[in-house]
Design a protein around this motif. Structure first.
Motif, PDB file in Angstrom:
ATOM      1  N   ARG A  28       1.113  -0.821   0.328  1.00 25.88           N
ATOM      2  CA  ARG A  28      -0.120  -0.254   0.352  1.00 25.88           C
ATOM      3  C   ARG A  28       0.935   1.332  -0.078  1.00 25.88           C
ATOM      4  N   THR A  29       0.895   2.412  -1.601  1.00 24.64           N
ATOM      5  CA  THR A  29       2.128   2.492  -1.077  1.00 24.64           C
ATOM      6  C   THR A  29       1.077   4.319  -1.325  1.00 24.64           C
ATOM      7  N   ALA A  30       2.142   5.478  -0.799  1.00 19.45           N
ATOM      8  CA  ALA A  30       1.659   6.535  -1.452  1.00 19.45           C
ATOM      9  C   ALA A  30       2.499   7.466  -1.704  1.00 19.45           C
ATOM     10  N   LEU A  31       2.450   8.602  -2.831  1.00 15.86           N
ATOM     11  CA  LEU A  31       3.929   9.066  -3.274  1.00 15.86           C
ATOM     12  C   LEU A  31       3.293  10.159  -3.003  1.00 15.86           C
ATOM     13  N   LEU A  32       4.715  11.215  -2.891  1.00 16.22           N
ATOM     14  CA  LEU A  32       4.229  12.496  -2.601  1.00 16.22           C
ATOM     15  C   LEU A  32       5.094  13.300  -3.336  1.00 16.22           C
ATOM     16  N   ALA A  33       4.858  14.010  -4.830  1.00 11.34           N
ATOM     17  CA  ALA A  33       5.630  14.815  -5.472  1.00 11.34           C
ATOM     18  C   ALA A  33       5.352  15.340  -6.209  1.00 11.34           C
ATOM     19  N   ARG A  34       5.802  16.675  -7.400  1.00 14.35           N
ATOM     20  CA  ARG A  34       5.346  17.178  -8.624  1.00 14.35           C
ATOM     21  C   ARG A  34       5.221  16.783  -9.595  1.00 14.35           C
ATOM     22  N   VAL A  35       4.729  17.238 -10.390  1.00 17.50           N
ATOM     23  CA  VAL A  35       5.063  16.862 -11.691  1.00 17.50           C
ATOM     24  C   VAL A  35       4.003  18.532 -12.642  1.00 17.50           C
ATOM     25  N   GLY A  36       4.709  18.584 -14.171  1.00 23.20           N
ATOM     26  CA  GLY A  36       3.910  19.543 -14.370  1.00 23.20           C
ATOM     27  C   GLY A  36       2.180  19.168 -14.782  1.00 23.20           C
ATOM     28  N   ASP A  37       1.962  20.492 -15.523  1.00 20.27           N
ATOM     29  CA  ASP A  37       0.230  19.924 -16.271  1.00 20.27           C
ATOM     30  C   ASP A  37       0.693  20.277 -17.742  1.00 20.27           C
ATOM     31  N   ASP A  38       1.121  18.973 -17.961  1.00 22.17           N
ATOM     32  CA  ASP A  38       1.588  19.051 -19.349  1.00 22.17           C
ATOM     33  C   ASP A  38       1.389  17.249 -19.857  1.00 22.17           C
ATOM     34  N   GLY A  39       1.971  16.730 -20.829  1.00 28.23           N
ATOM     35  CA  GLY A  39       1.257  15.400 -20.794  1.00 28.23           C
ATOM     36  C   GLY A  39       2.286  14.713 -20.400  1.00 28.23           C
ATOM     37  N   HIS A  40       3.937  15.278 -20.189  1.00 25.53           N
ATOM     38  CA  HIS A  40       4.681  13.760 -19.178  1.00 25.53           C
ATOM     39  C   HIS A  40       3.988  13.348 -17.784  1.00 25.53           C
ATOM     40  N   GLY A  41       3.412  14.956 -17.362  1.00 22.40           N
ATOM     41  CA  GLY A  41       2.442  14.950 -16.392  1.00 22.40           C
ATOM     42  C   GLY A  41       1.919  14.139 -16.147  1.00 22.40           C
TER      43      GLY A  41
END
Length: 328
Positions: A56-69
């Motif tokens: 049971r896994t959670a992630l704290l991270a940041r991505v862009g509002d783009d296709g890669h995100g």
């Protein structure tokens, strides 16, 4: 009782991968194959690898509002990772430029993008995630001050697992929390500097432990890993497989080890399982796409031996000191 087996705090990147006959030297141009785009980043990789093993896994991270995100969010969701802590926008998604040679070895350059915006404030705002897990894993593709804040937000009795990649000098507060500090041969050499000259991996493990961590794991690629906690160094063997692509294999190792520690395994036992997960991962291309389920690990690598020996001797009875392994 915790809601999660593992909280990963770290990077999320799009991996832009090109196969090459050989990796270029300084100033050299080589031709490669077609460009392939995969979801990656050490944080996202670890979260997906653990979730694929049913953690049971959670992630704290940041991505862009783009296709890669969107690619990353789709991959995380498909693996079963809780993405409530993945923050979107503010900068483009991070990108890793990766070349892979015919032996499966890789070279990587990372453009952090949104990863560099993951802040101490983001960590404090995610207090609910930290209260819901006992084991937290991090890397150094996010700002160091954010990693410091992660340590400060661990629950009482919580366990902190750190892969210091890319390697840099760590504050004593972070080192003291590491249980374990996980490094490959390259990372160990950078951290130890001149202290590792002329020594063997077992010596490096002891030197790293003397620097403040509660325990240390040195990964040796196809040669397995060394576990150091106290006076003993335990050799954990790997499983022989035909490597296709080593991209993300270290992340799979770290994720599996962190999850097994949270489940109550001893460090050497957790590392033995992690070595099998890492071996299974290199038999497929890509990072997240290569990560096996628990059933696939057992089918390919067999059960984990439960009698890893300590007291400075390898699991197969050979002395630890004097053995060298390839770096992955």
């Amino acid at each position: 009782m915790y809601d999660y087996d593992l909280l990963v705090v770290g990077s999320a990147n799009a991996d832009l991968v090109i196969d090459v006959e050989r990796r270029p030297a300084a100033g050299e141009t080589v031709l490669g194959g077609d460009l392939a785009v995969h979801p990656g980043g050490k944080g996202a990789n670890q979260a997906v690898a653990a979730a694929r093993l049913d953690a049971r896994t959670a992630l704290l991270a940041r991505v862009g509002d783009d296709g890669h995100g969107r690619l990353l969010l789709d991959s995380l969701g498909a693996a079963g990772v809780d993405t409530a802590g993945v923050l979107v926008g503010g900068a483009p998604t991070g990108v890793a430029l990766i070349t892979v040679d015919p032996l499966g070895d890789n070279s990587i350059v990372v453009s952090p993008g949104a990863n560099s915006r993951l802040s101490p404030e983001d960590v404090r705002a995610a207090a609910g995630l930290f209260r819901a897990t006992r084991v937290v894993s991090a890397q150094l593709e996010i700002p160091l001050e954010t990693v410091v804040e992660v340590v400060r937000n661990l629950v009482p009795g919580g366990r902190f697992v750190l892969n210091p990649s890319p390697p840099r000098e760590l504050p004593a507060e972070v080192l003291a929390a590491c249980d374990p500090l996980i490094v490959n041969e390259h990372e160990a050499r950078v951290i130890l500097g001149d202290a590792c000259v002329g020594g063997e991996p077992a010596d490096w493990a002891r030197l790293l432990l003397a620097g403040g961590p509660r325990s240390v794991v040195v990964t040796l690629g196809a040669e397995g890993a060394l576990v150091c906690a106290g006076a003993d160094v335990t050799r954990v063997p790997s499983v022989r497989v035909d490597a296709v692509d080593t991209t993300g294999a270290g992340d799979a190792f770290t994720a599996a080890l962190a999850w097994r520690l949270g489940a109550g395994a001893a460090l050497a036992e957790a590392a033995a399982y992690a070595a099998r997960v890492g071996a299974a991962a290199v038999t497929r291309r890509g990072a997240q796409e290569s990560y096996p389920t628990a059933e696939e690990v057992e089918a390919l690598c067999g059960a984990v031996p439960g009698d890893a020996r300590t007291a400075g001797r390898a699991a197969d009875g050979a002395p630890v000191a004097g053995e060298r392994g390839g770096s992955r």
